[in-house]
Design an enzyme around this catalytic site. Structure first.
Site, mmCIF file in Angstrom:
data_model
loop_
_atom_site.group_PDB
_atom_site.id
_atom_site.type_symbol
_atom_site.label_atom_id
_atom_site.label_comp_id
_atom_site.label_asym_id
_atom_site.label_seq_id
_atom_site.Cartn_x
_atom_site.Cartn_y
_atom_site.Cartn_z
ATOM 1 N N TYR A 167 0.827 -1.205 0.000
ATOM 2 C CA TYR A 167 0.000 0.000 0.000
ATOM 3 C C TYR A 167 0.863 1.259 0.000
ATOM 4 O O TYR A 167 0.693 2.139 -0.841
ATOM 5 C CB TYR A 167 -0.911 -0.015 1.221
ATOM 6 C CG TYR A 167 -1.877 1.144 1.299
ATOM 7 C CD1 TYR A 167 -2.974 1.211 0.445
ATOM 8 C CD2 TYR A 167 -1.711 2.172 2.234
ATOM 9 C CE1 TYR A 167 -3.881 2.264 0.518
ATOM 10 C CE2 TYR A 167 -2.605 3.220 2.314
ATOM 11 C CZ TYR A 167 -3.691 3.266 1.456
ATOM 12 O OH TYR A 167 -4.575 4.318 1.530
ATOM 13 N N THR A 232 0.477 8.057 18.043
ATOM 14 C CA THR A 232 -0.534 9.098 17.813
ATOM 15 C C THR A 232 -1.103 9.017 16.396
ATOM 16 O O THR A 232 -0.453 8.537 15.467
ATOM 17 C CB THR A 232 0.051 10.504 18.035
ATOM 18 O OG1 THR A 232 1.022 10.799 17.018
ATOM 19 C CG2 THR A 232 0.673 10.629 19.414
ATOM 20 N N PRO A 296 3.171 3.125 12.238
ATOM 21 C CA PRO A 296 3.756 4.446 12.518
ATOM 22 C C PRO A 296 3.575 4.840 13.984
ATOM 23 O O PRO A 296 2.515 4.623 14.570
ATOM 24 C CB PRO A 296 2.977 5.389 11.603
ATOM 25 C CG PRO A 296 2.409 4.518 10.544
ATOM 26 C CD PRO A 296 2.135 3.204 11.200
ATOM 27 N N ARG A 299 1.626 10.473 13.798
ATOM 28 C CA ARG A 299 1.008 10.884 12.549
ATOM 29 C C ARG A 299 0.218 12.163 12.800
ATOM 30 O O ARG A 299 -0.747 12.174 13.551
ATOM 31 C CB ARG A 299 0.104 9.759 12.048
ATOM 32 C CG ARG A 299 -0.496 9.939 10.680
ATOM 33 C CD ARG A 299 0.525 10.083 9.574
ATOM 34 N NE ARG A 299 1.502 9.037 9.448
ATOM 35 C CZ ARG A 299 1.272 7.820 8.967
ATOM 36 N NH1 ARG A 299 0.079 7.464 8.601
ATOM 37 N NH2 ARG A 299 2.251 6.958 8.844
#
Length: 344
Positions: A167, A232, A296, A299
């Site tokens: 992706y 986050t 992650p 963000r």
């Protein structure tokens, strides 16, 4: 369906004054969560809409409320194959790709082909039809960012051979195609880097954090937090995103560079869980699971460019957005529980 009973196509909103004259618009991925919302909005602003979807993750129920409306057409088609249309097309939105890890990891090769071959096929159609075209890119092109907030000039920290790579790298490749195709062939191209989007119309099994937490809380199931919950995210309500997409599409030809679209309010995953629990008054407990590979840690979009170029910014807070979203999922669960009785 998204809860719109009828569209008065003769009365576009004041918002339309900020747009180009709307004629015929093709939405690839138009039966998905964001795509269906966009199709509905375009119809309400007076456009004729061609909805294209292979129904891998999209659903006809998402467009049921507009399927009988004048000016709306649906074609089942996979954009990894070229699309032939006789009708004129003025604008193309490319939203065709699963956006949630559980969905796009089912067939990672097809996910990558959708992003790259699909982009190339739609760019070819835009060139043939002399249409402008917008790529729905993603904040995932930033990977696990080493700086925050993420500006459009940040080139990212992406693993090219991980479980999310089909992706992430597919979307990065699509951005490259849009950039180069626009220069080489003179096509008007737009690139929107979309941050986490939520709202009514999300599938209960979407697999992303907002839908997961709401469904688990409503069902009284443990809420699954990956890692310690300190990572986050920034959550953008779907109607804010639609505004941003349409305004970006309407910008002059030279606005061909990527533009972040999202909400710059930043929340930890643990904070989101507590907010959802409180709003639903759920007795669900919090459980921790190992954090997925390449998830992650932070963000948050830098929205200065969107505010400057589009005069756009998010208007719906997370609190208000969840108030609008939770009833949708509650209704979906209630309908699911009623289904066996109706069959019997």
């Amino acid at each position: 369906m998204i809860g719109l009973e009828h569209i008065d196509r003769k009365k576009p909103s004041d918002f339309a004054a900020r747009l180009r004259p709307l004629k015929t618009v093709l939405v690839a991925g138009g039966a998905g969560f964001v795509g269906a919302r966009l199709c509905t909005r375009l119809l309400s602003e007076g456009a004729d809409v061609i909805c294209v979807d292979n129904l891998q993750t999209g659903n006809l129920s998402n467009i049921a409320a507009i399927s009988g409306q004048p000016g709306f057409r649906f074609f089942k088609h996979d954009i990894t194959a070229p699309l032939t249309l006789v009708a004129p097309v003025d604008e193309i939105y490319n939203l065709a790709c699963p956006g949630s890890p559980p969905k796009y990891q089912i067939n990672p090769v097809h996910t990558f082909k959708t992003s790259v071959l699909g982009a190339l096929n739609l760019l070819g159609l835009a060139r043939k039809k002399n249409a402008r075209i917008l790529q729905a890119s993603t904040s995932e092109i930033y990977g696990d960012p080493l700086s925050s907030p993420q500006t459009e000039g940040y080139h990212g920290n992406v693993n090219p051979v991980g479980p999310r790579s089909c992706y992430d790298e597919g979307k990065r490749g699509a951005e490259t195609l849009f950039h180069d195709y626009g220069i080489q062939h003179g096509v008007t191209t737009k690139i929107a880097r979309i941050f986490n989007t939520y709202g009514p119309g999300m599938a209960p099994d979407d697999g992303r954090v907002v839908s997961n937490f709401i469904i688990q809380a409503l069902s009284g199931e443990p809420i699954t937090i990956y890692g310690n919950g300190t990572q986050t995210r920034s959550f953008c309500y779907v109607d804010d995103l639609i505004d941003g997409l349409m305004l970006l599409m309407a910008t002059p030809h030279d606005v061909s560079y990527p533009v972040n679209l999202g909400n710059d309010g930043e929340f930890t995953i643990a904070e989101l869980a507590e907010i959802v629990l409180a709003k639903i008054a759920s007795t669900s407990t919090l459980v921790n699971s190992p954090i997925p590979i390449d998830d992650p840690r932070q963000r948050r979009p830098d929205l200065r460019l969107a505010r400057k170029v589009l005069n756009w910014g998010p208007t719906v807070t997370l609190d208000n957005g969840l108030n609008r979203t939770i009833p949708w999922f509650r209704d979906q669960l209630a309908a699911k529980h009623r289904m066996p009785e109706a069959v019997a």
